[in-house]
Design a protein around this motif. Structure first.
Motif, PDB file in Angstrom:
ATOM      1  N   LEU A  73       0.871  -1.167   0.000  1.00  0.00           N
ATOM      2  CA  LEU A  73       0.000   0.000   0.000  1.00  0.00           C
ATOM      3  C   LEU A  73       0.915   1.225   0.000  1.00  0.00           C
ATOM      4  O   LEU A  73       1.798   1.341   0.843  1.00  0.00           O
ATOM      5  CB  LEU A  73      -0.901   0.009   1.237  1.00  0.00           C
ATOM      6  CG  LEU A  73      -1.789   1.226   1.419  1.00  0.00           C
ATOM      7  CD1 LEU A  73      -2.806   1.302   0.286  1.00  0.00           C
ATOM      8  CD2 LEU A  73      -2.488   1.185   2.751  1.00  0.00           C
ATOM      9  N   VAL A  74       0.711   2.118  -0.980  1.00  0.00           N
ATOM     10  CA  VAL A  74       1.564   3.292  -1.116  1.00  0.00           C
ATOM     11  C   VAL A  74       0.709   4.551  -1.061  1.00  0.00           C
ATOM     12  O   VAL A  74      -0.277   4.662  -1.778  1.00  0.00           O
ATOM     13  CB  VAL A  74       2.344   3.268  -2.451  1.00  0.00           C
ATOM     14  CG1 VAL A  74       3.241   4.494  -2.568  1.00  0.00           C
ATOM     15  CG2 VAL A  74       3.154   1.988  -2.582  1.00  0.00           C
ATOM     16  N   VAL A  75       1.111   5.474  -0.205  1.00  0.00           N
ATOM     17  CA  VAL A  75       0.457   6.771  -0.100  1.00  0.00           C
ATOM     18  C   VAL A  75       1.519   7.827  -0.364  1.00  0.00           C
ATOM     19  O   VAL A  75       2.594   7.804   0.239  1.00  0.00           O
ATOM     20  CB  VAL A  75      -0.161   6.981   1.309  1.00  0.00           C
ATOM     21  CG1 VAL A  75      -0.733   8.379   1.447  1.00  0.00           C
ATOM     22  CG2 VAL A  75      -1.208   5.926   1.612  1.00  0.00           C
ATOM     23  N   SER A  76       1.242   8.728  -1.288  1.00  0.00           N
ATOM     24  CA  SER A  76       2.149   9.834  -1.570  1.00  0.00           C
ATOM     25  C   SER A  76       1.773  11.013  -0.692  1.00  0.00           C
ATOM     26  O   SER A  76       0.594  11.312  -0.514  1.00  0.00           O
ATOM     27  CB  SER A  76       2.042  10.245  -3.039  1.00  0.00           C
ATOM     28  OG  SER A  76       2.420   9.187  -3.879  1.00  0.00           O
ATOM     29  N   ILE A  77       2.778  11.679  -0.159  1.00  0.00           N
ATOM     30  CA  ILE A  77       2.541  12.876   0.648  1.00  0.00           C
ATOM     31  C   ILE A  77       2.900  14.081  -0.215  1.00  0.00           C
ATOM     32  O   ILE A  77       4.076  14.258  -0.568  1.00  0.00           O
ATOM     33  CB  ILE A  77       3.364  12.861   1.943  1.00  0.00           C
ATOM     34  CG1 ILE A  77       3.017  11.607   2.770  1.00  0.00           C
ATOM     35  CG2 ILE A  77       3.133  14.147   2.739  1.00  0.00           C
ATOM     36  CD1 ILE A  77       3.888  11.409   3.991  1.00  0.00           C
ATOM     37  N   PRO A  78       1.900  14.894  -0.575  1.00  0.00           N
ATOM     38  CA  PRO A  78       2.206  16.073  -1.407  1.00  0.00           C
ATOM     39  C   PRO A  78       3.219  16.983  -0.711  1.00  0.00           C
ATOM     40  O   PRO A  78       3.046  17.348   0.454  1.00  0.00           O
ATOM     41  CB  PRO A  78       0.849  16.762  -1.561  1.00  0.00           C
ATOM     42  CG  PRO A  78      -0.155  15.672  -1.334  1.00  0.00           C
ATOM     43  CD  PRO A  78       0.471  14.769  -0.305  1.00  0.00           C
ATOM     44  N   ARG A  79       4.259  17.326  -1.431  1.00  0.00           N
ATOM     45  CA  ARG A  79       5.358  18.085  -0.822  1.00  0.00           C
ATOM     46  C   ARG A  79       4.955  19.474  -0.383  1.00  0.00           C
ATOM     47  O   ARG A  79       5.605  20.064   0.482  1.00  0.00           O
ATOM     48  CB  ARG A  79       6.543  18.140  -1.765  1.00  0.00           C
ATOM     49  CG  ARG A  79       6.302  18.965  -3.001  1.00  0.00           C
ATOM     50  CD  ARG A  79       7.459  18.853  -3.943  1.00  0.00           C
ATOM     51  NE  ARG A  79       7.385  19.889  -4.965  1.00  0.00           N
ATOM     52  CZ  ARG A  79       8.400  20.230  -5.712  1.00  0.00           C
ATOM     53  NH1 ARG A  79       9.558  19.650  -5.559  1.00  0.00           N
ATOM     54  NH2 ARG A  79       8.263  21.175  -6.616  1.00  0.00           N
TER      55      ARG A  79
END
Length: 174
Positions: free
Chosen positions: A33-39
């Motif tokens: 499971l991958v979640v990107s954190i907006p920079r």
């Protein structure tokens, strides 16, 4: 460092994190499971260890945590703002990214229209292309596709990562 040559660096000093992916690998290792954190997400950055002592807590863009205190501060920021504990981390700089893509012989990407963007150096036709090196890096970083938002970039980066994993699996690397 190994990332020299990618961007001017004129406006901002110190290291920055371009993309942060929070990955959960279940014990069975059958999925991820991958979640990107907006920079550019505005977060509370806790007090962090720096080269000269401890920073004071502050509120700013998520990627500023890396500049303040490297991966330790980024991890602390994620943990404080999400309640998710980080067991391990990996840092891949731009050159390392290029090396991974090149080691796989390139990664397939698909564009709905031709994209020629001089600032990033991206020059790809509509349809499927196999990208390597700097074209792969330009593809995941460019803002001239869609609205140019972090969310559009994240969608494209996750599609790229999926394609990269497919390529690694098909080549027997994973």
């Amino acid at each position: 460092g190994q990332g020299k040559g990618y961007g001017s660096g004129a406006a901002i000093t110190g290291a920055r994190s371009d993309t942060t992916l929070l990955v959960h690998l279940p014990a069975d290792r059958e999925s991820a499971l991958v979640v990107s954190i907006p920079r550019d997400t505005i977060v509370d950055v806790p007090s962090c260890k720096t080269e000269t002592g401890m920073s004071s807590p502050y509120t700013d863009r998520f990627n500023s945590a890396f500049s303040t205190g490297g991966p330790g501060c980024t991890i602390k920021t994620v943990e404080q703002n999400t309640g998710v504990f980080i067991d391990h981390f990996v840092i891949v700089d731009f050159s390392g990214f290029n090396d991974i893509v090149d080691a796989l012989g390139g990664v397939d990407v698909c564009l709905p229209y031709d994209v020629v963007e001089p600032k990033s150096g991206l020059d790809l036709p509509a349809g499927v292309s196999t990208v390597t090196g700097d074209q792969a890096l330009a593809f995941v970083r460019v803002r001239a596709i869609g609205t140019g938002s972090d969310i559009d970039r994240i969608d494209r980066q996750q599609a790229f990562l999926s394609s990269l994993i497919d390529k690694a699996r098909s080549s027997g690397t994973l």
